[in-house]
Design a protein around this motif. Sequence first.
Motif, short mmCIF file in Angstrom:
data_model
loop_
_atom_site.label_atom_id
_atom_site.label_comp_id
_atom_site.label_asym_id
_atom_site.label_seq_id
_atom_site.Cartn_x
_atom_site.Cartn_y
_atom_site.Cartn_z
N SER A 90 0.83 -1.15 -0.14
CA SER A 90 0.13 0.04 -0.08
C SER A 90 0.89 1.25 -0.04
O SER A 90 2.14 0.99 0.17
CB SER A 90 -0.91 0.09 1.12
OG SER A 90 -0.12 0.08 2.30
N SER A 91 0.26 2.20 -0.06
CA SER A 91 0.99 3.71 -0.08
C SER A 91 1.66 3.72 1.25
O SER A 91 2.57 4.25 1.45
CB SER A 91 0.00 4.90 -0.54
OG SER A 91 -1.07 4.84 0.17
N TYR A 92 0.87 3.36 2.28
CA TYR A 92 1.01 3.63 3.74
C TYR A 92 2.55 2.83 3.99
O TYR A 92 3.40 3.26 4.57
CB TYR A 92 -0.15 3.23 4.64
CG TYR A 92 0.53 3.10 6.14
CD1 TYR A 92 0.89 4.40 6.65
CD2 TYR A 92 0.65 2.06 6.75
CE1 TYR A 92 1.20 4.46 8.01
CE2 TYR A 92 1.04 2.11 8.21
CZ TYR A 92 1.09 3.38 8.73
OH TYR A 92 1.54 3.17 10.07
N ALA A 93 2.23 1.60 3.33
CA ALA A 93 3.79 0.55 3.46
C ALA A 93 4.99 1.27 3.03
O ALA A 93 5.95 1.23 3.48
CB ALA A 93 3.30 -0.91 2.85
N GLY B 263 12.04 -0.45 0.30
CA GLY B 263 11.76 0.42 -0.73
C GLY B 263 10.61 -0.19 -1.55
O GLY B 263 10.66 0.09 -2.96
N VAL B 264 9.53 -0.62 -1.17
CA VAL B 264 8.40 -1.10 -1.94
C VAL B 264 7.71 0.07 -2.53
O VAL B 264 7.76 1.32 -1.79
CB VAL B 264 7.66 -2.10 -0.94
CG1 VAL B 264 8.27 -3.25 -0.62
CG2 VAL B 264 6.93 -1.46 0.17
N GLN B 265 6.89 0.03 -3.52
CA GLN B 265 6.18 0.92 -4.18
C GLN B 265 4.76 0.44 -4.09
O GLN B 265 4.55 -0.72 -4.27
CB GLN B 265 6.83 1.22 -5.37
CG GLN B 265 8.23 1.53 -5.59
CD GLN B 265 8.59 1.92 -6.83
OE1 GLN B 265 8.17 1.73 -7.85
NE2 GLN B 265 9.89 1.93 -7.01
N ALA B 266 3.97 1.58 -4.05
CA ALA B 266 2.41 1.00 -4.07
C ALA B 266 2.05 0.43 -5.17
O ALA B 266 2.68 0.72 -6.29
CB ALA B 266 1.73 2.28 -3.78
N GLY B 267 1.42 -0.90 -5.16
CA GLY B 267 0.78 -1.54 -6.10
C GLY B 267 1.72 -2.77 -6.28
O GLY B 267 1.18 -3.58 -6.99
N GLU B 268 2.89 -2.86 -5.97
CA GLU B 268 3.73 -4.02 -5.98
C GLU B 268 3.32 -5.22 -5.30
O GLU B 268 2.74 -4.94 -4.12
CB GLU B 268 5.15 -3.60 -5.71
CG GLU B 268 5.96 -2.65 -6.61
CD GLU B 268 7.35 -2.22 -6.28
OE1 GLU B 268 8.16 -2.02 -7.16
OE2 GLU B 268 7.61 -2.30 -5.08
#
Length: 401
Positions: A84-87, A96-101
């Motif tokens: 999520s964008s929060y993560a 370094g995760v990106q939202a939607g991955e």
Amino acid sequence: MRKKIICLLTACLLLLFPFPIVSAEAPAESELFAQAAVLMDADSGRVLYSKNGETKLPMASTTKIMTCIVALEMGNLDDVYEASSYAASMPKVHLGVQAGEQYRLEDLLYALMLESFNDSAVVIAEGLAGSVEAFAELMNQKAWDLGCLDTYFITPNGLDAADETGIHSTTARDLATIMSYCIQNEQFLEITRASSHSFTDVSGKRSFTCHNHNSFLSMMEGALSGKTGFTNNAGYCYVGSLRRDGKTFVVALLACGWPNNKNYKWSDTKKLMTYGLSDYTYRDVWQEPNLSPILVEGGIPADGDLSKNALAHVTVEGGEGALSMLLRADEEVRLEVQQTQGLRAPVSAGEPVGKVVYTLNGSTVAEYPIVTKAPVEKLSANWCLKKVWNRVMFQAEESVQ
């Protein structure tokens, strides 16, 4: 001449004792850097050493051992979770995760435990429970199930946090208890012992390699698992385990220094582990209890002779004649028999009538139930009439003969 005698005596001692006998006294509180520390026998859960072991303190990323074990028990390693964008907004240290991955749970757990990535923890929490808050409820329920009543989780990654209930915190004793539970899980050990792990997101577009930062794994023979942590409020924290010579120990340290004292935790851990290894050995402390038959009011004696008392014979259930405990040489386990003084018929076989209690320093360390061996029937008019009738018939048969 004096030097020759000393050399000769030294040589004789080396022949008699080829290996040095190492003993370590319990560290004084002032000898440890940690504000709170516990050494625990992981097999029994008994605290062998404590310095402010019941004091509530923030625990930083040592939190992640609970995140990991909850995910292992409630999720599937092949589950796919979306960031999520929060993560993606989590501060360093992060993957370094990106939202939607999307990522597999197994890979997220390696990132969580080897690199201590904060965003990985949030992806796991949201993917498994729907939200960080719902996952924290699962963490707290698990803590309660383990008897860790002084632990309160708010975040899955251990970042400093507070709400209307309290602050994100635990005690050294609770943290050691949680770790003692975690190391019973082989998947937990496999993940936390790995030297490195490489993976991609589900799409295969991004590649990552994680490395294990638990230096204790190479510091002492038998080092089993562990997790480091640091925040400004918590300071340096560590929880680690070691298994050697049939003994399994857990050390939990909270507030063990602040920058630039990153290595204090290793010094404290080695000091406590050495104490456990040198001063504690397994002893069989089983004692055969002196059990007495119990008088049964209104019961029928085993041989049917009403001139005698009806008695319920008893035995200890469990234990099987052995009780092995990790003890210091100066520790003594005491046996106490707590048994019912009287019973009223009828009595069933296997009926609980007391317990055998083993205590150490006033605390119960083991107990076994005392139960009846055989039933004792209730004396009744019908039984008496039948008894009289059988006697009359027996005497009649004898007179005919």
